[in-house]
Design a protein around this motif. Structure first.
Motif, PDB file in Angstrom:
ATOM      1  N   ARG A   8      17.984  43.990  25.965  1.00  0.00           N
ATOM      2  CA  ARG A   8      18.099  43.284  27.348  1.00  0.00           C
ATOM      3  C   ARG A   8      18.569  43.964  28.259  1.00  0.00           C
ATOM      4  NH1 ARG A   8      22.465  42.568  24.081  1.00  0.00           N
ATOM      5  NH2 ARG A   8      24.407  42.409  24.990  1.00  0.00           N
ATOM      6  N   LEU A  60      25.278  36.203  22.724  1.00  0.00           N
ATOM      7  CA  LEU A  60      24.254  35.236  23.371  1.00  0.00           C
ATOM      8  C   LEU A  60      24.683  33.988  23.028  1.00  0.00           C
ATOM      9  CD1 LEU A  60      21.233  34.773  24.337  1.00  0.00           C
ATOM     10  CD2 LEU A  60      20.415  34.825  21.973  1.00  0.00           C
ATOM     11  N   PHE A 117      15.413  39.813  30.305  1.00  0.00           N
ATOM     12  CA  PHE A 117      15.682  38.810  29.236  1.00  0.00           C
ATOM     13  C   PHE A 117      16.087  37.626  29.786  1.00  0.00           C
ATOM     14  CE2 PHE A 117      17.940  36.593  25.891  1.00  0.00           C
ATOM     15  CZ  PHE A 117      17.215  36.880  24.854  1.00  0.00           C
ATOM     16  N   TRP A 141      17.066  40.723  22.510  1.00  0.00           N
ATOM     17  CA  TRP A 141      18.361  40.583  23.019  1.00  0.00           C
ATOM     18  C   TRP A 141      18.875  42.021  22.983  1.00  0.00           C
ATOM     19  CZ3 TRP A 141      21.628  37.954  25.914  1.00  0.00           C
ATOM     20  CH2 TRP A 141      22.924  38.268  25.679  1.00  0.00           C
ATOM     21  N   ARG A 171      16.412  32.839  29.855  1.00  0.00           N
ATOM     22  CA  ARG A 171      16.690  31.786  28.868  1.00  0.00           C
ATOM     23  C   ARG A 171      16.152  30.519  29.608  1.00  0.00           C
ATOM     24  NH1 ARG A 171      22.808  32.113  28.375  1.00  0.00           N
ATOM     25  NH2 ARG A 171      22.617  32.788  30.389  1.00  0.00           N
TER      26      ARG A 171
END
Ligand code: A3P
Length: 395
Positions: free
Chosen positions: A272, A391, A279, A269, A281
């Motif tokens: 990133r 984040l 990066f 992170w 999710r």
């Protein structure tokens, strides 16, 4: 280095030092032993970038020796791990930096991985287990290989090996290791461009990643869903026979195999915004796979037309992945189940009752597993660890 180059080199460095604002970055274009490097001096005083190519006498990519420290797991935690995973004493050790819990077999690979040669055209997929890494890897491999659907029929494990897998399966008695082979060796001898997957944290990855800067895709997931998914996976693959609540306790105490999640996630992170890092999710892939596919193509310098995008989306759909033997691990799991049944009684083989590797594929499944007390503890833990980082897992 000739005389002129030596003088220029010294001059540039002394100017950088003099203004105290300069920063020098060295990176190699060739695997070591290499002699040619580009030196870019960013001097904010001149607000410009001055590139020169010179010869250096020492390969700049030579890694600084890093000490990996191994520790036995002792006390209550050791007992709990042994009970839940049916491990013999010492079945897992703690490896630092990173506090990684892994079978002791990792000792024979740790330094070799840290010193491993990285190639500029490598594509690395880094993740904590159960974050959607097989899914993400399939996207990266397919786009990186110009939608070679025929080639994608080969086991993903062979196209994009998990670097440390031989060590991860160190306690497995089913013979899967023999089936898969020595993964570090396989990665070392793969032809370029290599697609490499790993669950190791940044600290235990090759030092050259920082120097050679290959493309790195990192994927993470809401820890509550990760925990649920990891619990089922450990039943399937690591003979976990404890309760879900026991597993949550280990997870929140950084004590499941592979160890703490936050250090793992934050390592990437914090990078990133590096141009060589993408990066992602899991929740983003779930919400809008198409836009992730397009981002990934851009990152890999590939162009996809609408028809190609649709073909990738179809290949990556949950149904398609679940039924695809190249990614659903069924061939390996079948082999494992049969081998274990030959050694043990049916009631001791936990993988017989566990759901499949590509299991449910949703966000929020934690709500079907966690009681309110455990969910609240996770929420607090997540809040504390995300505070100030920017984040989150809501998309
Ligand atoms: P669940 O157990 O929650 O279903 P990894 O590959 O890192 O081990 O991650 C596995 C998780 O990714 C599993 O989560 C699996 O179902 C999910 N997954 C795999 N392919 C998927 C897809 N095409 N769509 C959604 N989720 C997928």
């Amino acid at each position: 280095m000739n005389k002129w180059e030596k003088i220029m080199f010294r001059e540039f460095l002394s100017v950088a030092t003099l203004f105290g604002t300069g920063e020098s970055t060295f990176f190699s274009h060739e695997p070591p032993p290499c002699r040619k490097v580009d030196i870019i001096l960013r001097l904010s005083f001149f607000s410009s970038i001055l590139p020169v190519t010179i010869e250096l006498e020492q390969p700049p990519t030579k890694s600084v020796k890093m000490h990996v420290v191994y520790k036995d797991i002792e006390g209550d935690m050791a007992k709990k791990l042994e009970d839940l995973f049916g491990l013999a004493s010492g079945g897992l050790i703690e490896v630092n930096p990173g506090k990684v819990l892994i079978p002791p077999k990792f000792k024979s690979y740790a330094q070799r991985i840290i010193d491993m040669e990285v190639r500029p055209d490598d594509v690395w997929l880094v993740s904590y287990p159960r974050t959607g890494s097989t899914w993400t890897q399939e996207m990266v491999w397919l786009i990186g290989n110009d939608l070679d659907f025929q080639g994608a029929k080969m086991l993903q494990q062979l196209r994009a090996p998990v670097l440390e897998l031989t060590a991860l399966l160190g306690n497995d008695t089913s013979g899967v290791i023999k089936l898969i082979g020595e993964t570090v060796e396989i990665v070392e001898s793969m032809p370029s461009p290599r697609f490499i997957k790993t669950h190791l944290p940044l600290e235990l990855l090759p030092k050259q990643l920082d120097v050679v800067k290959p493309k790195i895709v990192y994927v993470c997931r809401n820890p509550k869903d990760m925990c649920v998914s990891y619990y089922h996976y450990c039943r399937l693959m690591h003979d976990l026979h404890g309760s879900f609540n026991d597993f949550c306790e280990l997870f929140i105490n950084d004590s499941v195999p592979m160890g703490p999640i936050w250090n793992h996630i934050m390592g990437f992170w914090n990078r990133r915004n590096d141009p060589n890092v993408l990066f992602l999710r899991y929740e983003e892939l779930k919400k809008d796979l198409k836009s992730v596919v397009l981002r990934c193509a851009k990152f890999l310098n590939k162009e996809l037309n609408e028809e190609e995008v649709q073909a990738v989306l179809h290949h990556l759909s949950f149904e398609s992945m679940k039924n695809n033997p190249a990614v659903n691990l069924e061939p390996v799991l079948e082999y494992r189940k049969t081998a274990l049944l030959n050694q043990m009684t049916e009631d001791k083989v936990t993988c017989l009752q566990a759901p499949s590797f590509i299991r449910k594929g949703v966000t929020g499944d934690w709500a079907n597993h966690m009681n309110p007390e455990i969910a609240a503890r996770f929420d607090e833990w997540i809040k504390t660890n995300l505070e100030g980082t920017g984040l989150n897992f809501q998309v």
